[in-house]
Design a protein around this motif. Sequence first.
Motif, PDB file in Angstrom:
ATOM      1  N   GLY A  42       6.020  -2.621   7.123  1.00  0.00           N
ATOM      2  CA  GLY A  42       5.043  -2.644   6.130  1.00  0.00           C
ATOM      3  C   GLY A  42       3.786  -1.907   6.319  1.00  0.00           C
ATOM      4  O   GLY A  42       3.707  -1.312   7.125  1.00  0.00           O
ATOM      5  N   CYS A  86       9.361   4.280   1.604  1.00  0.00           N
ATOM      6  CA  CYS A  86      10.037   5.722   1.937  1.00  0.00           C
ATOM      7  C   CYS A  86      11.762   5.726   2.196  1.00  0.00           C
ATOM      8  O   CYS A  86      12.339   4.530   2.457  1.00  0.00           O
ATOM      9  CB  CYS A  86       9.529   5.904   3.365  1.00  0.00           C
ATOM     10  N   CYS A 142       4.431  -2.222   1.059  1.00  0.00           N
ATOM     11  CA  CYS A 142       4.105  -1.256   1.009  1.00  0.00           C
ATOM     12  C   CYS A 142       3.998  -0.565  -0.431  1.00  0.00           C
ATOM     13  O   CYS A 142       4.185  -1.255  -1.457  1.00  0.00           O
ATOM     14  CB  CYS A 142       5.299  -0.347   1.593  1.00  0.00           C
ATOM     15  N   TYR A 178      13.774   6.795   4.157  1.00  0.00           N
ATOM     16  CA  TYR A 178      14.222   6.580   5.248  1.00  0.00           C
ATOM     17  C   TYR A 178      14.310   5.337   6.158  1.00  0.00           C
ATOM     18  O   TYR A 178      14.538   4.819   7.053  1.00  0.00           O
ATOM     19  CB  TYR A 178      13.942   7.799   6.522  1.00  0.00           C
ATOM     20  N   CYS A 179      13.175   4.308   5.288  1.00  0.00           N
ATOM     21  CA  CYS A 179      12.866   3.248   5.995  1.00  0.00           C
ATOM     22  C   CYS A 179      13.732   2.055   5.720  1.00  0.00           C
ATOM     23  O   CYS A 179      14.159   1.599   4.712  1.00  0.00           O
ATOM     24  CB  CYS A 179      11.372   2.974   5.462  1.00  0.00           C
ATOM     25  N   ASN A 184      -1.575   2.985   6.719  1.00  0.00           N
ATOM     26  CA  ASN A 184      -1.081   4.372   6.039  1.00  0.00           C
ATOM     27  C   ASN A 184      -2.125   5.107   5.351  1.00  0.00           C
ATOM     28  O   ASN A 184      -3.252   4.296   4.701  1.00  0.00           O
ATOM     29  CB  ASN A 184       0.037   4.032   4.958  1.00  0.00           C
TER      30      ASN A 184
END
Lengths: 394, 604
Positions: free
Chosen positions: A80, A34, A30, A36-37, A114
């Motif tokens: 990912g 992030c 990535c 929260y991930c 993304n």
Amino acid sequence: MTPRARDEHVQPGSAGIDGSAGLYVHIPFCLTRCGYCDFNTYAGLEHLAGAYLEGLTLESDLAAPEWRDHTFVSVFFGGGTPTMLPSERLGDLLGSLRRRFSFDPAAEITVEANPDTVDGRALAGLLASGVGRLSLGVQSFDPAVLVSLERVHSPQSARTAFAAARSAGFQNVNLDLIYGANGETLESWRRTVEEAVALEPDHLSCYALTVEPSTRLGRKVAAGMVPPPDPDLQADMYHVACDLLGAAGYEHYEISNWATPGRRCLHNMGYWQGRPYLGLGAGAHSHRDGRRWWNVRPPRQYLDLLDGGELPIGGEERLSDAERATERLLLGLRVADGIPAQWLPDGRATPFVEDGLAERRGDRLALTDRGMLVANELVLAFAAGIGGVEPPGP
Amino acid sequence: MDQRLIRNFCIVAHIDHGKSTLADRFLDVTHAVAERQMREQYLDRMDLERERGITIKAQAVRLAYPHDGVEYELNLIDTPGHVDFTYEVSRSLAACEGAILLVDAAQGIEAQTLANFHLARDAGLSIVPVVNKIDLPAANPDGVAEELAELVGAEPQDVLRVSAKSGAGVTELLRALIDRVPSPSGDPAAPLRALVFDSSYDPYRGVVAYLRVVDGEITGRSRVVFMSNRSTSESEEVGVFAPDASPRPALTAGDVGYLITGVKDLRQAKVGDTVTLASRPAGKALPGYREPKPMVWSGLYPAEGGDYAVLRDALDKLKLSDAALVYEPESSLALGFGFRCGFLGLLHMDIVKERLEREFNLELIATAPNVEFRVIRQTEVISVHNPSEMPQPGTYDYVEEPFVLATVVTPSSFLGPVMELCQQRRGSLQDLRYLSPERAEVHYLLPLAEIIFDFFDLLKSRTRGYASLDYEHWGYERSDLVRVDLLLQGEAVDAFSSVVHRDKAPTYGRAMAERLRELIPRQLFEVAIQATIGSRVIARETVRAKRKDVLAKCYGGDITRKRKLLEKQKEGKRRMRRVGRVDVPQEAFIAALRVDQQPAGRQP
Ligand SMILES: Nc1nc2c(ncn2[C@@H]2O[C@H](COP(=O)(O)OP(=O)(O)OP(=O)(O)O)[C@@H](O)[C@H]2O)c(=O)[nH]1
Ligand code: SF4
Ligand SMILES: [Mg+2]
């Protein structure tokens, strides 16, 4: 297909009468992580990409003989962020998988992407190599919510990516949305859903934000720096999604998934229906014949094991009958089609039907929108006493 | 052993006045424990005693002490000071001829000093008054010695002064004990009569009976008879605590020690029983003990329903080392099968529950404690140990509740607040006396239910910790009591029922309903909580329905994780109790207990 015939292959572990299976390919890279991930993904590990792609090929070689008698009806490149890899490389990878496994000619092939990692050229490349479905991680159209989620893209780049996908020719595009971030209001969420609908995607996933303890967000919540999501607000948000998407003609076919007719995600349906699947890549999960297994998570370890000529398996479990019974309820009840009513003892579901949480549809029992949001509780209540799950209390 | 060389005595005092520490010094002086094994409050051997820093169980120990060229045998019993364990003290007294009445030089006489003094005097013991902790900067040895002399009817110069911490005065005290405590006067040639003053259960050896031999002799190989039920068995071993159990060939008149018969029948060695020999039985048993009267009752239920039999066995065994414990089987709709247990107070209850959990590896739910009520219906008197068994209003003539005679010792300057508190608790003044111009002793008749829960804490906070409390059972008096039920979805939960004074019922009902609202997790439906008296609703609360409980995402086919989370949730649910459709966590049953202790609106 009659409901009865469908039941036959929703039994977890039955290899699927037709020998169909799903293929998942994990790309653990990535741009940034992030907040929260908790997925098995890494920022700043792109230099491993070349070796990792070779690893996937090695793993395919080792796994392929075992899957000769299966036809893959879906392929899912998840992460990912698979589009961290150049589209040519993804195309090559897909090609090498096609040579090793047998694909259904109409297989659903999805790539997760993304915003800011795809452009028109890359998208055209993916389409050309056979990818027919694109899943875009949009999460929100409210810039403040994207900041709160620590996403690195803007609402505008999401719109741009979507437009690019359409103009490249993608006819099956999903948008991923998340609700319940710190600071997100019901109104903001409503606008996000409205904006999403305005784009007319073919499929929408709306996930309630879950705080995982091992994440940055989890630590902040534990330290009291950020409030945990309010479950009642999340419930309201969920119902807003149900209402708006329902009105726009999307079918709510799974707890977190909506699709226009004919656009359910075949790959994800496979998970709920108990279809066998093979997962390739670091931390990827597989399932077949009542056995679930998963690869080691760290990409380096994954590669080292493959270098040694070994399958990079990190663990496995064989389901007991009780576990299978719990699982088929857990999975079956997530989907709008529900389960055959006869799986439950007579009367077990009655109070929940009366409370409007479940519904009889012919000879099937399914959860209502309201029921889906409390599916855990309902599975526990339904499972009590059957398949080895004991009823709570005396 | 020549009885003239034996001295049997116990140490009695108010809680924390230093009994166990003084016993340490006796162990030192007599070299009873190897130096590197010595630790503070050596005789407090239970983990619970050490953690809480209090003595729970009386401990006997034999000491050898050379004095004037001869070796004396000193049998010392260290007793607990807390009011809940007074029964341990009275049993110990029956095994002794003398008692050290110990008073903290900085605290002076307190309520259990008085209570224990009266017990020892009534048992006919020689009392040796001792002021302890003279090393403390705040000590007032002269003042306290005067108070103490006044109490026991001695001269101030007869009061000994020690520091159990430094050891100062301890040798003098031992000499005084030899001089002032009479030696035992039983008949060594008479048929055996030995008092069972305590017992315990050893997992390897079975029942251990603690004996005070009054007449005759018992050897490690004799056929013994327990006189209360005429049961006979072979003695396997006799011995003394020195301080660990050490076998001896025999115990003779005047000795304190133990007897192991290898009997596995737990009911055989009854505390208070007399042991004699089958070959030459004594004619008359020794006077035993009065059974202690439980002050509070509570239901004990295994958290795991299947542990009922384990709990029963555990209670039988614990009863051996805790003669004050009583229990009877009962069942509850909410909690399943368990036991209604009678305790001497809340500390006793707490200790029993904790010992059961630790020593028998159990997990227990205790219901809110209550006192025993009497329901009078024409000529019939019904004892009610469990509030849910209290009949509905209108079906009986009246109800009686237990009263106690409470003694509060307080600095005179706090008399006002003390009397006010007693008045608020429905007390009636019986007597007021001054121990000295600065210290007073007040006696009140009070409903037991009013003092057993939070009274002591309030008393302490209103007197800056200076007042102390003791109480004894008085009798039953008519009272305006009502049963408050707690309903979930319209269904009464028996384990939540409570009997309270009519004036206090609305406050109690509201507090309970509120607590339950906080403790009952949200369920798939709205849960209605009501508090009622008969058919009248006095409080209501609602637990809103749970709306979201789902794992939103199934990431990359990781179904295993999902199922495991669900199994964890299931385990959590399994530990709850189901009442109708409502899952009630175990904490709710314990919390009910806390509401009782601190009814809203009555906090200081
Ligand atoms: N300064 C000082 N402290 C003492 C003395 N004797 C005991 N203490 C302290 O007083 C506290 C209570 O002592 P214990 O010996 O446990 O009292 P106890 O009377 O056995 O208490 P219970 O068995 O619970 O009734 C401990 O902290 C001791 O260290 C003394 O002579 N001087
Ligand atoms: S982009 Fe997706 S996979 Fe990557 S860190 Fe963010 S949420 Fe996780
Ligand atoms: Mg002590």
